[in-house]
Design an enzyme around this catalytic site. Structure first.
Site, mmCIF file in Angstrom:
data_model
loop_
_atom_site.group_PDB
_atom_site.id
_atom_site.type_symbol
_atom_site.label_atom_id
_atom_site.label_comp_id
_atom_site.label_asym_id
_atom_site.label_seq_id
_atom_site.Cartn_x
_atom_site.Cartn_y
_atom_site.Cartn_z
ATOM 1 N N GLY A 3 0.787 -1.140 -0.059
ATOM 2 C CA GLY A 3 0.005 0.041 0.022
ATOM 3 C C GLY A 3 0.758 1.013 0.027
ATOM 4 O O GLY A 3 2.095 1.259 0.364
ATOM 5 N N CYS A 4 0.209 2.378 -0.426
ATOM 6 C CA CYS A 4 0.886 3.637 -0.626
ATOM 7 C C CYS A 4 1.340 4.098 0.824
ATOM 8 O O CYS A 4 2.705 4.406 1.224
ATOM 9 C CB CYS A 4 0.403 4.453 -1.188
ATOM 10 S SG CYS A 4 -1.439 5.060 -0.711
ATOM 11 N N PHE A 5 0.463 4.176 1.609
ATOM 12 C CA PHE A 5 0.977 4.706 2.993
ATOM 13 C C PHE A 5 1.862 3.632 3.710
ATOM 14 O O PHE A 5 2.698 4.101 4.316
ATOM 15 C CB PHE A 5 -0.444 4.821 4.038
ATOM 16 C CG PHE A 5 -1.013 6.094 4.032
ATOM 17 C CD1 PHE A 5 -0.344 7.251 4.290
ATOM 18 C CD2 PHE A 5 -2.305 6.396 3.619
ATOM 19 C CE1 PHE A 5 -0.980 8.583 4.215
ATOM 20 C CE2 PHE A 5 -3.280 7.546 3.901
ATOM 21 C CZ PHE A 5 -2.111 8.607 3.982
ATOM 22 N N ALA A 6 1.605 2.411 3.515
ATOM 23 C CA ALA A 6 2.372 1.250 4.075
ATOM 24 C C ALA A 6 3.850 1.522 3.601
ATOM 25 O O ALA A 6 4.737 1.450 4.432
ATOM 26 C CB ALA A 6 1.914 -0.104 3.749
#
Length: 320
Positions: A129-132
């Protein structure tokens, strides 16, 4: 040439992926699938591709004609698609949704800074994921050194493209412009993969990850501000991060302040650390559509096919 197919080709991540692959010297797109846009030119949906391609979206495709398929459909649809397919034995998959980030169904978690050698050997990769991505890059050196000993506090802000192409009240220009808001505080779905991977690196870690995501009034990019207790002094911490990312293709530990314009429109991640009393403060920045999604997917493809990780991804930031 690597023969590529794309499933779910109408969204933002698919548009970025197509842009990268059209200009990749070792890749050739054989089909872009979209049920709702079948027969339409790609440029009718992805205007930035005007002059680059005359390809059309398809409804039907033959998986025997490609070497790798990128799954760019909404979360949950990748697992359904996989269950319905009879895959050629040699076909490779990269899923850009969250369906297989738990490494089920033979998928390897596709964060190269953590799993480079496993990705090289993988036939199925689950893109992070992008935030991850942004948050894990701020924490991986500490976890790898066994230095996560306390709660972690994260505030991160993302551009509107992180919410996907489908319009909603919180992506509407009139609401988003000149505005900031918190959403999914302490409950964001990326917490699951972040916690899982930190515990793989440091099995004894069982403290809270306190994550407050924010919507920004800009289109692309993520800035993550992360702090936690750390016994290292600032010089030791900076050396730890520099050593950890010394061989990374796109992630760089830097000593100066970082900002989004340094990474937007590139596959780079920049991480800056500083010590404040007993707290270590790490700030990481990525482009949510590139290092946080499609760029990282192409980086993973390069690894899977034995190419230089940077192939097709030597992109320059637009500073102004």
């Amino acid at each position: 040439m690597i023969r590529v197919g794309i499933i779910g080709g109408a969204g933002y991540t698919a548009g970025e992926l197509i842009r990268l692959l059209i200009n990749h010297p070792q890749a050739e797109i054989r089909f872009v699938h979209s049920s709702s846009n079948a027969g339409n030119l790609l440029t009718e949906v992805h205007g930035g591709l005007e002059g680059e391609t005359r390809m059309r979206f398809c409804a039907e495709y033959d998986l025997r004609e490609v070497d790798i398929v990128f799954l760019c459909s909404a979360h949950g649809q990748s697992r359904t698609w996989l269950a319905e397919q009879k895959l050629p034995e040699e076909l490779r998959l990269i899923d850009l949704a969250q369906d297989f980030r738990d490494e089920s169904e033979g998928f390897v978690y596709g964060l190269p800074e953590m799993n480079r050698e496993r990705i090289r050997q993988a036939r199925r990769v689950a893109n992070p994921g992008c935030f991850a991505t942004a948050i894990q890059l701020a924490l991986l050196p500490l976890a790898a050194a066994g230095l996560l000993r306390d709660e972690i506090h994260v505030t991160a802000i993302t551009g509107s493209t992180g919410a996907g192409v489908k319009p909603s009240a919180t992506t509407h220009f009139s609401w988003r412009a000149s505005n900031l808001s918190v959403y999914k505080a302490f409950t964001h779905q990326h917490l699951k993969e972040i916690g899982r991977n930190l515990q793989l690196l440091e099995p004894s870690f069982n403290s809270e990850i306190n994550f407050v995501p924010m919507r920004g009034d800009f289109t692309r990019g993520i800035l993550a501000s992360v702090y936690t207790s750390c016994p290292l002094d600032e010089a030791e911490a900076r050396q730890l991060y520099a050593d950890c990312y010394a061989t990374a293709a796109f992630t760089h530990a830097v000593e100066h302040d970082v900002d989004l314009k340094q990474v937007v429109n590139t596959n780079k991640a920049l991480v800056q650390v500083a010590k404040h009393g007993s707290k270590l403060h790490a700030v990481s920045v990525v482009d949510n559509l590139l290092k946080g999604a499609s760029g990282q997917a192409v980086q993973n493809m390069n690894l899977m096919f034995g190419l230089d990780e940077r192939e097709g991804l030597r992109l320059k930031a637009s500073a102004f």
